[in-house]
Design an enzyme around this catalytic site. Structure first.
Site, mmCIF file in Angstrom:
data_model
loop_
_atom_site.group_PDB
_atom_site.id
_atom_site.type_symbol
_atom_site.label_atom_id
_atom_site.label_comp_id
_atom_site.label_asym_id
_atom_site.label_seq_id
_atom_site.Cartn_x
_atom_site.Cartn_y
_atom_site.Cartn_z
ATOM 1 N N HIS A 263 14.156 41.197 54.195
ATOM 2 C CA HIS A 263 14.281 40.427 55.430
ATOM 3 C C HIS A 263 15.694 40.523 55.974
ATOM 4 C CE1 HIS A 263 13.834 37.258 58.380
ATOM 5 N NE2 HIS A 263 12.557 37.545 58.290
ATOM 6 N N ASP A 314 4.646 38.838 55.574
ATOM 7 C CA ASP A 314 3.515 39.760 55.709
ATOM 8 C C ASP A 314 2.842 40.128 54.397
ATOM 9 O OD1 ASP A 314 3.605 40.254 58.602
ATOM 10 O OD2 ASP A 314 5.619 40.956 58.138
HETATM 11 C C1 LIG Z 1 12.585 43.714 57.319
HETATM 12 C C2 LIG Z 1 13.586 44.862 57.297
HETATM 13 C C3 LIG Z 1 13.370 45.718 58.543
HETATM 14 C C4 LIG Z 1 14.996 44.279 57.304
HETATM 15 O O1 LIG Z 1 15.822 45.346 57.464
HETATM 16 P P1 LIG Z 1 17.428 45.301 57.483
HETATM 17 O O2 LIG Z 1 17.927 43.920 57.569
HETATM 18 O O3 LIG Z 1 17.844 46.252 58.536
HETATM 19 O O4 LIG Z 1 17.794 45.807 56.059
HETATM 20 P P2 LIG Z 1 17.855 47.316 55.608
HETATM 21 O O5 LIG Z 1 16.600 48.031 56.020
HETATM 22 O O6 LIG Z 1 19.153 47.896 56.057
HETATM 23 O O7 LIG Z 1 17.865 47.153 54.028
HETATM 24 C C5 LIG Z 1 18.996 46.755 53.237
HETATM 25 C C6 LIG Z 1 18.822 47.339 51.859
HETATM 26 O O8 LIG Z 1 17.627 46.825 51.255
HETATM 27 C C7 LIG Z 1 16.682 47.880 51.044
HETATM 28 N N1 LIG Z 1 15.388 47.427 51.482
HETATM 29 C C8 LIG Z 1 15.146 46.582 52.523
HETATM 30 N N2 LIG Z 1 13.823 46.395 52.644
HETATM 31 C C9 LIG Z 1 13.257 47.133 51.673
HETATM 32 C C10 LIG Z 1 11.925 47.353 51.312
HETATM 33 N N3 LIG Z 1 10.928 46.754 51.982
HETATM 34 N N4 LIG Z 1 11.658 48.154 50.283
HETATM 35 C C11 LIG Z 1 12.658 48.741 49.602
HETATM 36 N N5 LIG Z 1 13.951 48.579 49.909
HETATM 37 C C12 LIG Z 1 14.242 47.793 50.928
HETATM 38 C C13 LIG Z 1 17.158 49.034 51.929
HETATM 39 O O9 LIG Z 1 16.729 50.279 51.441
HETATM 40 C C14 LIG Z 1 18.633 48.853 51.875
HETATM 41 O O10 LIG Z 1 19.095 49.314 50.625
HETATM 42 P P3 LIG Z 1 20.476 50.144 50.520
HETATM 43 O O11 LIG Z 1 21.531 49.174 50.980
HETATM 44 O O12 LIG Z 1 20.523 50.514 49.089
HETATM 45 O O13 LIG Z 1 20.310 51.296 51.456
HETATM 46 C C15 LIG Z 1 13.395 45.723 56.057
HETATM 47 O O14 LIG Z 1 13.547 44.904 54.916
HETATM 48 C C16 LIG Z 1 12.060 46.432 56.029
HETATM 49 O O15 LIG Z 1 11.894 47.487 56.642
HETATM 50 N N6 LIG Z 1 11.043 45.873 55.302
HETATM 51 C C17 LIG Z 1 9.741 46.491 55.214
HETATM 52 C C18 LIG Z 1 8.905 46.169 56.433
HETATM 53 C C19 LIG Z 1 8.484 44.738 56.489
HETATM 54 O O16 LIG Z 1 7.946 44.178 55.538
HETATM 55 N N7 LIG Z 1 8.666 44.127 57.651
HETATM 56 C C20 LIG Z 1 8.311 42.750 57.908
HETATM 57 C C21 LIG Z 1 9.537 41.936 58.147
HETATM 58 S S1 LIG Z 1 9.167 40.203 58.259
#
Ligand SMILES: CC(C)(COP(=O)(O)OP(=O)(O)OC[C@H]1O[C@@H](n2cnc3c(N)ncnc32)[C@H](O)[C@@H]1OP(=O)(O)O)[C@@H](O)C(=O)NCCC(=O)NCCS
Length: 377
Positions: A263, A314
């Protein structure tokens, strides 16, 4: 001219506060407030229509007010005939979110308040949208099943009517309870991407249908509201508990994201997760649910051990919706059918703020390139 003067870029607008809001507070330390109420004090004690009332009227209703408000929502569930015909004419293989996006835009053509932009007209639109988004979803599902959509029943509340119209049979008491909890937990969540997108559109003084159309297009994305359908794809692919470790470890080894985890704001577990986990645990007597739940528990443990991240809304919501017999391609439309109450409240709040949301950017391209006419290139 300050060509090239660098600006500070906050990538992804992380931690940037784009406006003030009184609708909900997403506390990074793991709590969520709706208009000042901690959701832990609301879930299981109120019905969805109370939240919808709270967002519009900025206070909880008295019983009589709630009865009137629920009746008004049910009365607004009927769609214009042209919208029903259009839903029935959509290609069978396009995603329900595509239809929802188009038909909310279509509804704007039949707005009984026309171009009126008063507070009263916007409140009426908000109620119509909260009522009609679920009806679009129900009508699409029924028509793709080759069945008529039942008319809403006056003896049912709003949320009950939604599931009744979607499935064609009324939910039992347990299902109704789950439905209210699910809809309340999906109702709002600060400046998430779709809400922010809706506010950008509203900030130009565009109409509410346009702003909600923007929000639906944004919610559809798999890293936002589209995640729940992907969660179910993953759970189905895994098939049995014995395969969880190999499957999830394989994804993490390949640096793939696990849907339903992580998140932008929460540093600890999403405060909605414990409610959803509890809902699903209580539904484990249903076919499929127990096995899906066990797969979820194992995934949660592996992902936390390896990445120190937690499930978001989700993850367990996917299993709860499955238990309510909602097909997975309708998970995100169901999310939209609840989040619409938050969207319209934010759109109204943005109108009140009356400021154009228009950030700047840091230009990193070139300057002064020599122009060559088309015939000489
Ligand atoms: C929700 C989300 C977009 C937040 O993204 P964000 O704040 O931009 O965070 P990031 O995507 O930069 O992730 C930060 C770190 O956590 C990791 N991470 C975040 N979500 C992850 C996931 N679902 N699975 C595995 N690793 C994850 C990233 O790879 C990153 O690791 P790193 O620093 O080693 O590269 C992201 O967690 C995600 O894509 N989740 C999956 C989709 C999802 O469930 N969405 C619903 C959101 S309510």
């Amino acid at each position: 001219m300050n060509e090239g003067a660098p600006k500070t870029v906050v990538r992804g607008l992380k931690d940037v506060a784009a406006a003030e809001t009184r609708i909900s507070f997403v506390n990074p330390m793991g709590s969520l407030y709706y208009m000042g109420y901690n959701i832990d004090d609301l879930v299981g004690r109120i019905i969805y229509a109370e939240i919808a009332f709270l967002f519009i009227h900025k206070r909880l209703p008295k019983q009589k007010e709630l009865n009137k408000f629920s009746k008004a929502l049910v009365a607004e569930m009927k769609l214009p005939d042209a919208v029903v015909d259009s839903i029935k004419a959509t290609p069978r293989d396009c995603h329900p979110m595509d239809v929802l996006r188009t038909e909310v835009s279509h509804l704007g053509e039949y707005d009984p308040d026309g171009g009126e932009f008063s507070e009263a007209a916007n409140n009426r639109r908000a109620i119509r949208l909260m009522a009609q988004v679920p009806t679009i979803v129900a009508t699409l599902h029924r028509s793709r099943e080759g069945k008529e959509t039942p008319s809403p029943r006056e003896d049912f509340g709003f949320a009950t009517n939604f599931l009744y119209m979607f499935r064609g049979s009324p939910p039992d008491m347990d299902e109704t309870e789950v439905l209210h909890r699910l809809m309340i937990l999906h109702a709002d969540h600060g400046f998430n991407a779709s809400t922010f997108a809706a506010r950008v559109t509203a900030s130009t003084n565009s109409d509410m249908y346009s702003a909600v159309t923007t929000a639906i297009g944004t919610l559809k994305g798999p890293i936002h509201g589209g995640a729940s359908e992907k969660v179910m794809n993953m759970l189905n692919d895994i098939e049995v508990e014995e395969r969880v470790d190999e499957y999830i470890s394989g994804l993490l080894d390949d640096h793939k994201k696990i849907m339903g985890f992580g998140h932008r704001v929460y540093r600890v577990e999403d405060p909605r997760t414990k409610h959803l986990r509890g809902i699903v645990e209580n539904l484990c007597h249903r076919p499929r649910t127990s096995s899906l739940y066990n797969r979820c528990l194992l995934i949660e443990q592996i992902v936390h051990d390896r990445k120190k991240i937690y499930p978001n809304l989700d993850f367990y919501a996917a299993v709860a919706m499955d238990a309510l017999e909602i097909p997975k391609e309708y998970f995100t439309p169901f999310f939209a059918s609840s989040r619409i109450s938050g969207w319209v409240a934010h759109i109204i709040e943005q109108y009140e703020d009356a400021v154009l949301l228009r950030p700047s950017s840091d230009y990193v391209g070139e300057y002064g390139k020599k122009f060559i006419p088309i015939g000489e290139r």
